[in-house]
Design an enzyme around this catalytic site. Sequence first.
Site, PDB file in Angstrom:
ATOM      1  N   ARG A  63       2.106  -3.135   4.381  1.00  0.00           N
ATOM      2  CA  ARG A  63       2.733  -2.369   5.456  1.00  0.00           C
ATOM      3  C   ARG A  63       3.952  -3.058   6.100  1.00  0.00           C
ATOM      4  O   ARG A  63       3.932  -3.405   7.291  1.00  0.00           O
ATOM      5  CB  ARG A  63       1.694  -1.976   6.505  1.00  0.00           C
ATOM      6  CG  ARG A  63       0.533  -1.255   5.864  1.00  0.00           C
ATOM      7  CD  ARG A  63      -0.394  -0.630   6.830  1.00  0.00           C
ATOM      8  NE  ARG A  63       0.108   0.629   7.373  1.00  0.00           N
ATOM      9  CZ  ARG A  63      -0.625   1.425   8.144  1.00  0.00           C
ATOM     10  NH1 ARG A  63      -1.829   1.103   8.476  1.00  0.00           N
ATOM     11  NH2 ARG A  63      -0.119   2.558   8.578  1.00  0.00           N
ATOM     12  N   PRO A  64       5.017  -3.218   5.320  1.00  0.00           N
ATOM     13  CA  PRO A  64       6.244  -3.808   5.873  1.00  0.00           C
ATOM     14  C   PRO A  64       6.929  -2.856   6.856  1.00  0.00           C
ATOM     15  O   PRO A  64       6.546  -1.689   6.959  1.00  0.00           O
ATOM     16  CB  PRO A  64       7.119  -3.997   4.630  1.00  0.00           C
ATOM     17  CG  PRO A  64       6.613  -3.007   3.635  1.00  0.00           C
ATOM     18  CD  PRO A  64       5.158  -2.810   3.918  1.00  0.00           C
ATOM     19  N   ILE A  65       7.937  -3.368   7.585  1.00  0.00           N
ATOM     20  CA  ILE A  65       8.661  -2.496   8.526  1.00  0.00           C
ATOM     21  C   ILE A  65      10.160  -2.456   8.212  1.00  0.00           C
ATOM     22  O   ILE A  65      10.970  -2.120   9.065  1.00  0.00           O
ATOM     23  CB  ILE A  65       8.430  -2.919   9.998  1.00  0.00           C
ATOM     24  CG1 ILE A  65       8.779  -4.396  10.219  1.00  0.00           C
ATOM     25  CG2 ILE A  65       7.019  -2.635  10.458  1.00  0.00           C
ATOM     26  CD1 ILE A  65       9.059  -4.722  11.667  1.00  0.00           C
ATOM     27  N   LYS A 104      -4.095  11.970  17.022  1.00  0.00           N
ATOM     28  CA  LYS A 104      -3.765  10.562  17.300  1.00  0.00           C
ATOM     29  C   LYS A 104      -2.350  10.254  16.815  1.00  0.00           C
ATOM     30  O   LYS A 104      -1.533   9.694  17.551  1.00  0.00           O
ATOM     31  CB  LYS A 104      -4.757   9.632  16.583  1.00  0.00           C
ATOM     32  CG  LYS A 104      -4.295   8.180  16.517  1.00  0.00           C
ATOM     33  CD  LYS A 104      -5.287   7.282  15.809  1.00  0.00           C
ATOM     34  CE  LYS A 104      -5.048   7.088  14.340  1.00  0.00           C
ATOM     35  NZ  LYS A 104      -3.896   6.245  13.969  1.00  0.00           N
ATOM     36  N   ASN A 105      -2.075  10.617  15.571  1.00  0.00           N
ATOM     37  CA  ASN A 105      -0.794  10.212  14.985  1.00  0.00           C
ATOM     38  C   ASN A 105       0.404  10.944  15.584  1.00  0.00           C
ATOM     39  O   ASN A 105       1.541  10.485  15.442  1.00  0.00           O
ATOM     40  CB  ASN A 105      -0.820  10.401  13.461  1.00  0.00           C
ATOM     41  CG  ASN A 105      -1.669   9.337  12.785  1.00  0.00           C
ATOM     42  OD1 ASN A 105      -2.132   8.402  13.442  1.00  0.00           O
ATOM     43  ND2 ASN A 105      -1.872   9.473  11.492  1.00  0.00           N
ATOM     44  N   LEU A 114      11.783  -0.363   6.639  1.00  0.00           N
ATOM     45  CA  LEU A 114      12.366   0.974   6.783  1.00  0.00           C
ATOM     46  C   LEU A 114      12.473   1.398   8.257  1.00  0.00           C
ATOM     47  O   LEU A 114      12.906   2.506   8.560  1.00  0.00           O
ATOM     48  CB  LEU A 114      11.566   2.003   5.976  1.00  0.00           C
ATOM     49  CG  LEU A 114      11.481   1.699   4.473  1.00  0.00           C
ATOM     50  CD1 LEU A 114      10.602   2.713   3.750  1.00  0.00           C
ATOM     51  CD2 LEU A 114      12.875   1.663   3.832  1.00  0.00           C
ATOM     52  N   ARG A 160     -10.982   3.812  17.031  1.00  0.00           N
ATOM     53  CA  ARG A 160      -9.526   3.778  17.127  1.00  0.00           C
ATOM     54  C   ARG A 160      -8.952   5.187  16.976  1.00  0.00           C
ATOM     55  O   ARG A 160      -7.919   5.499  17.576  1.00  0.00           O
ATOM     56  CB  ARG A 160      -8.931   2.900  16.020  1.00  0.00           C
ATOM     57  CG  ARG A 160      -8.973   1.419  16.283  1.00  0.00           C
ATOM     58  CD  ARG A 160      -8.112   0.720  15.241  1.00  0.00           C
ATOM     59  NE  ARG A 160      -6.935   1.522  14.963  1.00  0.00           N
ATOM     60  CZ  ARG A 160      -6.438   1.753  13.752  1.00  0.00           C
ATOM     61  NH1 ARG A 160      -6.986   1.236  12.686  1.00  0.00           N
ATOM     62  NH2 ARG A 160      -5.366   2.492  13.603  1.00  0.00           N
ATOM     63  N   ARG A 196      -0.800  -1.320  14.908  1.00  0.00           N
ATOM     64  CA  ARG A 196       0.470  -1.437  14.197  1.00  0.00           C
ATOM     65  C   ARG A 196       1.527  -0.472  14.721  1.00  0.00           C
ATOM     66  O   ARG A 196       2.711  -0.767  14.712  1.00  0.00           O
ATOM     67  CB  ARG A 196       0.269  -1.151  12.716  1.00  0.00           C
ATOM     68  CG  ARG A 196      -0.553  -2.144  11.964  1.00  0.00           C
ATOM     69  CD  ARG A 196      -0.526  -1.755  10.511  1.00  0.00           C
ATOM     70  NE  ARG A 196       0.837  -1.377  10.129  1.00  0.00           N
ATOM     71  CZ  ARG A 196       1.778  -2.223   9.797  1.00  0.00           C
ATOM     72  NH1 ARG A 196       1.534  -3.501   9.729  1.00  0.00           N
ATOM     73  NH2 ARG A 196       2.988  -1.801   9.496  1.00  0.00           N
TER      74      ARG A 196
HETATM   75  C1  UD1 Z   1       1.467   6.825   9.271  1.00  0.00           C
HETATM   76  C2  UD1 Z   1       0.138   7.166   9.876  1.00  0.00           C
HETATM   77  C3  UD1 Z   1      -1.007   6.763   8.957  1.00  0.00           C
HETATM   78  C4  UD1 Z   1      -0.798   7.396   7.574  1.00  0.00           C
HETATM   79  C5  UD1 Z   1       0.597   7.078   7.045  1.00  0.00           C
HETATM   80  C6  UD1 Z   1       0.902   7.818   5.750  1.00  0.00           C
HETATM   81  C7  UD1 Z   1       0.580   6.941  12.228  1.00  0.00           C
HETATM   82  C8  UD1 Z   1       0.347   6.184  13.488  1.00  0.00           C
HETATM   83  N1  UD1 Z   1       0.016   6.454  11.149  1.00  0.00           N
HETATM   84  O1  UD1 Z   1       1.491   5.411   9.113  1.00  0.00           O
HETATM   85  O2  UD1 Z   1      -2.230   7.239   9.522  1.00  0.00           O
HETATM   86  O3  UD1 Z   1      -1.761   6.879   6.683  1.00  0.00           O
HETATM   87  O4  UD1 Z   1       1.586   7.479   8.005  1.00  0.00           O
HETATM   88  O5  UD1 Z   1       0.750   9.169   5.903  1.00  0.00           O
HETATM   89  O6  UD1 Z   1       1.215   7.979  12.235  1.00  0.00           O
HETATM   90  N2  UD1 Z   1       6.598   1.407   4.100  1.00  0.00           N
HETATM   91  C9  UD1 Z   1       7.501   0.440   3.721  1.00  0.00           C
HETATM   92  N3  UD1 Z   1       8.382  -0.007   4.663  1.00  0.00           N
HETATM   93  C10 UD1 Z   1       8.383   0.460   5.942  1.00  0.00           C
HETATM   94  C11 UD1 Z   1       7.464   1.458   6.316  1.00  0.00           C
HETATM   95  C12 UD1 Z   1       6.573   1.916   5.365  1.00  0.00           C
HETATM   96  O7  UD1 Z   1       7.517   0.006   2.582  1.00  0.00           O
HETATM   97  O8  UD1 Z   1       9.214   0.002   6.743  1.00  0.00           O
HETATM   98  C13 UD1 Z   1       5.604   1.891   3.123  1.00  0.00           C
HETATM   99  C14 UD1 Z   1       4.181   1.546   3.565  1.00  0.00           C
HETATM  100  O9  UD1 Z   1       3.830   0.220   3.212  1.00  0.00           O
HETATM  101  C15 UD1 Z   1       3.367   2.583   2.856  1.00  0.00           C
HETATM  102  C16 UD1 Z   1       4.302   3.791   2.848  1.00  0.00           C
HETATM  103  O10 UD1 Z   1       5.629   3.305   3.085  1.00  0.00           O
HETATM  104  O11 UD1 Z   1       3.115   2.177   1.534  1.00  0.00           O
HETATM  105  C17 UD1 Z   1       3.968   4.846   3.877  1.00  0.00           C
HETATM  106  O12 UD1 Z   1       3.984   4.275   5.149  1.00  0.00           O
HETATM  107  P1  UD1 Z   1       4.397   5.097   6.452  1.00  0.00           P
HETATM  108  O13 UD1 Z   1       4.640   6.523   6.108  1.00  0.00           O
HETATM  109  O14 UD1 Z   1       5.462   4.372   7.158  1.00  0.00           O
HETATM  110  O15 UD1 Z   1       3.043   4.997   7.282  1.00  0.00           O
HETATM  111  P2  UD1 Z   1       2.885   4.678   8.821  1.00  0.00           P
HETATM  112  O16 UD1 Z   1       3.936   5.341   9.607  1.00  0.00           O
HETATM  113  O17 UD1 Z   1       2.659   3.221   9.002  1.00  0.00           O
END
Ligand code: UD1
Length: 418
Positions: A121-123, A22-23, A125, A397, A92
């Site tokens: 889960r902010p964006i 999926k990911n 980054l 999902r 998301r």
């Molecule tokens: C992806 C995976 C999810 C997995 C996660 C961690 C997909 C679709 N989902 O989620 O299944 O659990 O990796 O391995 O591939 N963060 C920030 N700012 C940002 C982005 C992230 O602070 O802009 C933080 C998040 O809140 C979290 C951490 O970084 O605490 C890891 O998140 P991230 O690696 O981005 O996870 P996803 O890509 O959302």
Amino acid sequence: MDVIVINGGKALSGTVAASGSKNAALPLLFASLLAEGEHRFDNVPRLKDIDSTELLLNHLNCKTHRTGHQLAVTVKAPEDPVAPYEIVRKMRASILCLGPLLARYGKAKVSLPGGCAIGSRPINLHIEPLQQLGAHIEIENGYVIAEAKRLVGERIVFDFATVGGTENIMMAASLCRGTTVLENVAREPEIVDLACCLRGMGAQIEGEGTSVITIEGVNELKPAQHSVIPDRIEAGTLLLAAAITGGDVKVVQCVPADLHALINKLSDCGFEIETGPDWVQIKACHQWQSIDIDTAPHPGFPTDLQAQFMALMTQASGASVITEKIFENRFMHVQELARMGANISQETQVAVVHGNKGGLSGAPVMATDLRASACLILAGLATAGETVVSRIYHLDRGYENLETKLAGLGAQIERRSA
Ligand code: UD1
């Protein structure tokens, strides 16, 4: 709404194949937005998150056509590159269309995904690196509104090795002018798969799987022909299902190297594991002990297997300290496991599981998120009574026919309409 009913206590045995990841599939499908024309993806799992992705691609003027596990995507320029709230709120990962739309069409309007059950889960980054590549970005009325005539390559150092952030910027940088160097990037197998697909589309990328990725931007990409890698989280869940029932199961069509952290932990517990080029077998074992885990970015122990591993630890001899280092609120399964009789103490991001073999009893429980659903199913497989897991739309999902796969290994498990 459907529920999953389990009458556990039976050792699983047999062979089961992992589905496509999926990911990995989600960013690959969004990468199609980088090139107009006909893309073809193989080994695409049948999941609700893939349906949501198709819905968003359709909204963006793309046609999608599924034949079994093959998905064809025909990309045409969207009239308006907008990802609306109604679709983004369902998934998301929709934020992954931001980089490709901006790089390809010079503008994008994508709804903010908001928080979710497992954390805020902010964006940031995703946004800040795009700004560093020259995008003008504003947040208005719950939407990210981004514009850039042409993105320009830069050196970007991520504060955290975010998976989605790395993917969004890799896709955008593929069409940048000049060279982009991404440092402290995620090293997950899904990143490597995305780089591989982008390279097949004509992108110039190096370093995927390490913490530095270098991308030489090109003016144009061609449509993708790509087969999605196996789902390491599903494969790991199946191995843990075997372990918790004292079963003997061979998971085929998987990549053992991608399961290294889990295999190491299971071996340290005392389980006997054998691996081949594309399979992992766990042998029946009744004498094994607890172990501690800390979740970490790849190649560390995946947060996506933490809940399922916790289910296993409820059956261990001894206590296990489980530390969740990626998401701040990913212990919602603790309360549900406790309803089944598990002895778990939890404080913020650390849970201590006091194992007690045979100490769980069947109960009605509620899934709170995707991996928590799998955790509760595993706990149900370990108890002789009846466990009914509700809210399994979370399961749908991200797991393709998990109950059918487990039933094929001898589990008494079925889906019922409640
Ligand atoms: C992806 C995976 C999810 C997995 C996660 C961690 C997909 C679709 N989902 O989620 O299944 O659990 O990796 O391995 O591939 N963060 C920030 N700012 C940002 C982005 C992230 O602070 O802009 C933080 C998040 O809140 C979290 C951490 O970084 O605490 C890891 O998140 P991230 O690696 O981005 O996870 P996803 O890509 O959302």
